[in-house]
Design an enzyme around this catalytic site. Sequence first.
Site, PDB file in Angstrom:
ATOM      1  N   GLU A 184      -8.432  12.085  12.877  1.00  0.00           N
ATOM      2  CA  GLU A 184      -7.400  11.035  13.055  1.00  0.00           C
ATOM      3  C   GLU A 184      -6.662  11.040  14.332  1.00  0.00           C
ATOM      4  OE1 GLU A 184      -5.994   8.770   9.960  1.00  0.00           O
ATOM      5  OE2 GLU A 184      -5.138   6.966  10.995  1.00  0.00           O
ATOM      6  N   LYS A 208       0.806  -1.223  -0.024  1.00  0.00           N
ATOM      7  CA  LYS A 208      -0.072   0.047  -0.217  1.00  0.00           C
ATOM      8  C   LYS A 208       0.890   1.165  -0.166  1.00  0.00           C
ATOM      9  CE  LYS A 208      -2.850   2.592   3.125  1.00  0.00           C
ATOM     10  NZ  LYS A 208      -3.882   3.000   4.351  1.00  0.00           N
TER      11      LYS A 208
END
Lengths: 167, 398
Positions: free
Chosen positions: B206, B161
């Site tokens: 986050e 990723k």
Amino acid sequence: MTPDSTPRSDLDPWDQALFEALEGGDSLATLEQLAESVDVSLPLLEALVRGGLLIPKATEPDRFDSAETDALAAGLQLVDAGLPLAELMNLARDMDDAMRPIAARAVDVFATFVRDSVEATAESDIDAAARLVEAFRTMLPATSRLVGHHFRGLLLAEARARMTTER
Amino acid sequence: MTHIHASAIESPSDLLSDRPDLVWMSPRTSVFGWGEALRVGAGFGPGRFERAERAFSDWCALAEMQDDGVDAGPVAFSSFTFDDRSAGSVLLVPQYTVVRRDDRWQSISVDGATRESVASHSESVSTADRPRYAGASIPDVQWLESVAAAIDIIEEGGVEKVVLARDYALWSKTPFDPIRLLRRLEARFPDCFVFRVDGLVGASPELLVRRTGREVASQTLAGSAARSEDPIEDERLGKELLGSDKDLREHASAAASVGRVLGEICERLEREAEPSLLQLANVQHLATRFEGRLTHAMSALAVADRLHPTAAVGGTPTGTAIDLIRRLEHMDRGRYAGPVGWMDAEGDGEFAIALRCAELSGARARLFAGAGIVDGSLPEAELEETRIKLLAMQSAFD
């Protein structure tokens, strides 16, 4: 999504002629050839195909009408002039959504008032096919001009209005 | 010698109207700072977090504390660049600080500073102009090609990723007002961490780390979908996200990286078994929450150092992903996607990942957005995702 464009096997002769006219241009290109001719990357063209903004020929799904180069070149001109690709693609998707039902209605109108009428009055199958194809070849560019002209008018009116209100 | 005076105060009203230079607002804690008692440029390389923390603790050690029986001390704000090769990592201690922890309010003054005495040096505010587009570091077409190149590398097995970001710039005829921006972000994203640190203003969903004593918490977000004003469509989008193989894989990779690091430093660690849906005003994310107890005493900043960069903003494996970002992104992220937050002298604090943020510099602003690229990603979908994320931040400027 693009609807399935495979013709039925039991088309009337005049509809078969019309279908062939719909397929149009005999100069076909692969995506790679298109990329080369417009000097644009393959990933961009693949993204446009997946987004339904660049449509392959119905009968040859890996081939594209070379006339697509004009539309691609126009899009690139917009990008070169400063329009971000993400915004252009978003506008294109919205335009696609807005115009699909209008396109479907226009085809209905053609089928009802042109094709049915030709079928009713033609002297033979050959005559019907010829008249239908001729009508199509006249009406398609006329429709394109009409829509383009109207959208141009809307754009200019909107721009004028914006200039009177925006700081 | 520096003198620090901490005291309990009554709940103040609308501290933003006093134009704090440093701001952290979260549902649990708010910290507002005026002036600068200490500024530490954290520099470059892997030791930057440690250098910043040492400078803060050295400064605290040399200060004389008077606390009126209040359990409070100096608080430092800090913000770090995503890439340790980039300039701009900074730690700042305000001259005057107001802290809210749960419902308790305290003030911390350095060398007799008051809110009024320091706030008088704040920036002037002019009438707001509208935000105007000022281009991007790289054209969208080039970014789309970078995403396609990253997908090829992922398909070849070079990396699992990678997160690729892009930016765009805004300008205005008058300087952007950071306080106005903070108010709009707070109103629009009340559950986010709203911050202002040395020109970086944003509202991040986050949580990188919260440390309270030996207890730590973190929340990983990765995998996103748009929201809809139509509740039925909104629910469909949420369900689709929760069932999306591509997004679940992207999320699993990010959560694993946080779980691995916290597992190394915690004697106890709990995590949600399955990702849940975190719904924000403009976007919904897959979220996994972690809670643990540190094996050894470590500051919030030291934990942030260990966690950064998570796979949610870098990729997997980390080193290869960072190299790819340097090669494919064609821009310096600056402090976007880096840790931003606050910490007290005991090492307690909160750090978010600086997402949905803008670097403000007078009448110019630079906005950022990124997207996680995994096997199965489509360049145009990632371009659209970043467009939506950029719009969310831009809407706070309007």
